[in-house]
Design a protein around this motif. Structure first.
Motif, PDB file in Angstrom:
ATOM      1  N   GLN A 107       0.831  -1.200   0.000  1.00  0.00           N
ATOM      2  CA  GLN A 107       0.000   0.000   0.000  1.00  0.00           C
ATOM      3  C   GLN A 107       0.860   1.242   0.000  1.00  0.00           C
ATOM      4  N   ASP A 108       0.599   2.128  -0.948  1.00  0.00           N
ATOM      5  CA  ASP A 108       1.366   3.359  -1.093  1.00  0.00           C
ATOM      6  C   ASP A 108       0.429   4.431  -1.642  1.00  0.00           C
ATOM      7  N   SER A 112       0.181   2.848  -5.557  1.00  0.00           N
ATOM      8  CA  SER A 112      -0.325   1.529  -5.178  1.00  0.00           C
ATOM      9  C   SER A 112      -0.375   0.618  -6.411  1.00  0.00           C
ATOM     10  N   ILE A 129      -7.110  -1.410  -7.872  1.00  0.00           N
ATOM     11  CA  ILE A 129      -5.959  -1.396  -6.969  1.00  0.00           C
ATOM     12  C   ILE A 129      -5.938  -2.747  -6.269  1.00  0.00           C
ATOM     13  N   LEU A 131      -5.063  -4.505  -3.661  1.00  0.00           N
ATOM     14  CA  LEU A 131      -4.751  -4.587  -2.245  1.00  0.00           C
ATOM     15  C   LEU A 131      -5.864  -5.359  -1.551  1.00  0.00           C
TER      16      LEU A 131
END
Length: 513
Positions: A107-108, A112, A129, A131
């Motif tokens: 996670q960024d 991402s 995304i 995640l």
């Protein structure tokens, strides 16, 4: 004399039974005391008592399902946007086993891990995304992507569905949150094919499934890239460069698959997938605000689940020429399903501001999402307001074919004030509710209740089961009311004739005495 005791007579009174159900003591006593001369029983073939239809699955709905040729709508809440709005509640899921220092799958906020998936309609694609949610009950974009891809493949290759082995078709798509395996993944190349069109390609769906199970990021990216290439070749078939004439480009074969449903019912798995996609993006992010309500009031937020709505739509024969009303429509998920499943025109009104606000966003999002699949849904209108005071409700009531009222938590006053509105319903219209509007389901029509509004209804009772509603794990009952004024008119005429006959007989007896 106690009310539950019958008057003593010379002969033992027989207990009266109506339509296979024994009347309560209170009902029997009231009849005996209040009516020394019981009215002759009259029950035509049309019965107001509780009964059962056949299985709802026996009532297929014919939908005018067609490819949407309109431009792509812009008001679409994507998976990427839904996750970005709550990014702090997500964490990395995939790992690069070849490079433990690779942080690209974590996670960024600035970068991402993102992928995209091709949808059936031309130019339609969506970004995800990849995640995992920290809370297992929240939206999971990886699971969502998997399920959508499988559904697209099934719709593109309906004749090849049998080639998807049962274990893979029924495989659980839940994503484990345990630690990743300590050993690197094993190669998953196989000789079976994704389709007959590309025989050299390994079975991509199995590679994606295995990569998700092993949390192997690079393998997942590579398999999804191959899947998108296959879908692109179906959407944009290559053109022979030697062709110099004006022949049209080859058609989008994914949309050809959709066109096979024309004049047929929208496949249930596609219907449920579109509804779930839209719900996760348009409703899920605002569930916190929807749970703020006054307990045990008419503002309680609860939902009929798609499985139950699917049955009700089939039972009532809703179709593309119908008008569907949902009084107390919440976030609009039922009007959305009705218009998507059948192509009908639908209208919903909701008093509470929070769900009504969500519904206003949900409608354009559903239209855009259906377009991505190549489907055009029916017209949907939602309103924030009071169903008892809305001029729009009064205007549409006489046109409605089906009216749904989730009145489980409504106070009796609201149900009573709704009843006069049903007088405007046309012959054969349906009212579906969780609390019946007929005062006594098993009572026969008599002189005492012939003027009650509910006597225009033929009422049937059905059971719903665990998972059909959002507010509990158990089952319950819902009621199907059908307007039958012809049967009501027959009853009234018979009662008036019987009353006139008894009056004449009474006058004759008094004259003789």
């Amino acid at each position: 004399m106690p009310r539950d005791k019958k008057r003593r007579t010379d002969t033992k009174p027989k207990k009266r039974v109506v339509s296979g159900r024994r009347l309560s003591r209170r009902a029997s006593s009231s009849s005996t005391i209040d009516s020394p001369e019981p009215e002759p029983p009259y029950r035509p073939s049309r019965s107001r008592s509780v009964s059962h239809f056949a299985n709802p699955e026996d009532y297929p709905v014919q939908k005018r399902c067609w490819v949407s040729a309109e431009p792509q709508p812009n008001a679409e809440q994507s998976s990427l946007e839904a996750v970005k709005e709550h990014l702090k509640t997500y964490r990395g899921y995939f790992t690069n086993y070849q490079d433990p220092r690779d942080r690209s799958f974590q996670q960024d906020p600035r970068n991402s891990p993102t992928v995209q998936l091709e949808y059936p309609n031309t130019t339609a694609l969506e970004k995800f995304i990849v995640l995992a949610p920290r809370d297992g009950d929240h939206y999971n974009p990886i699971m969502d992507l998997e399920q959508t891809l499988y559904c697209i493949v099934r719709s593109a290759y309906p004749s090849k569905e049998s080639t998807l082995d049962p274990s893979r078709r029924a495989v659980s798509l839940s994503i484990s949150t345990k630690h990743p395996p300590t050993s690197p993944p094993v190669s998953t190349t196989s000789n079976d094919d994704f389709s007959d069109d590309l025989p050299s390609k390994p079975r991509i769906l199995r590679r994606i499934q295995r990569a998700v199970h092993l949390k192997d990021g690079p393998a997942f990216m590579a398999a999804l890239d191959e899947a998108n290439k296959v879908l692109c070749k179906l959407k944009y078939p290559p053109v022979d460069p030697d062709i110099m004439d004006d022949r049209p480009c080859p058609p989008n074969r994914l949309l050809e698959g959709v066109s096979r449903w024309e004049d047929k019912e929208l496949p249930k798995d596609v219907l449920m997938r579109i509804l779930e996609e839209n719900y996760q993006r348009s409703v899920g992010p605002w569930m916190g605000s929807l749970k703020k309500y006054e307990a045990f009031s008419q503002n309680v937020y609860g939902e009929l689940m798609p499985s139950l709505v699917y049955k009700i739509i089939r039972q009532t024969g809703l179709n593309a020429d119908s008008l569907f009303l949902d009084l107390g429509s919440g976030v609009g998920n039922i009007v959305a399903q009705a218009s998507l499943q059948t192509g009908c025109r639908s209208y919903g009104i909701e008093l509470a501001h929070a769900p009504a606000e969500v519904a206003a966003r949900m409608v354009p999002n559903l239209r855009a999402r259906a377009h991505m699949w190549g489907i055009k849904c029916g017209e949907i209108e939602v309103e924030e307001g009071d169903m008892l005071k809305s001029s729009r409700v009064n205007e549409l009531m006489s046109q409605a074919d089906v009216v749904l009222i989730d009145n489980k938590a409504f106070p009796p006053r609201v149900n009573e004030e709704l009843r006069p509105k049903f007088l405007d319903l046309k012959e054969g219209a349906y009212v579906i509710s969780l609390v019946p509007f007929a005062q006594t389901l098993s009572a026969r029509v008599t002189q005492r209740n012939v003027d009650d509004i509910s006597t225009i209804f033929e009422v049937h009772e059905f059971q719903y089961h665990s998972g059909d509603v959002s507010w509990g794990n158990g089952g319950g009952t819902y009621y199907v009311h059908r307007v039958d004024r012809k049967g009501y008119a027959e009853m009234r005429t018979h009662l008036e004739r019987s009353s006139s006959s008894r009056s004449s007989s009474g006058r004759s007896s008094r004259r003789r005495s």
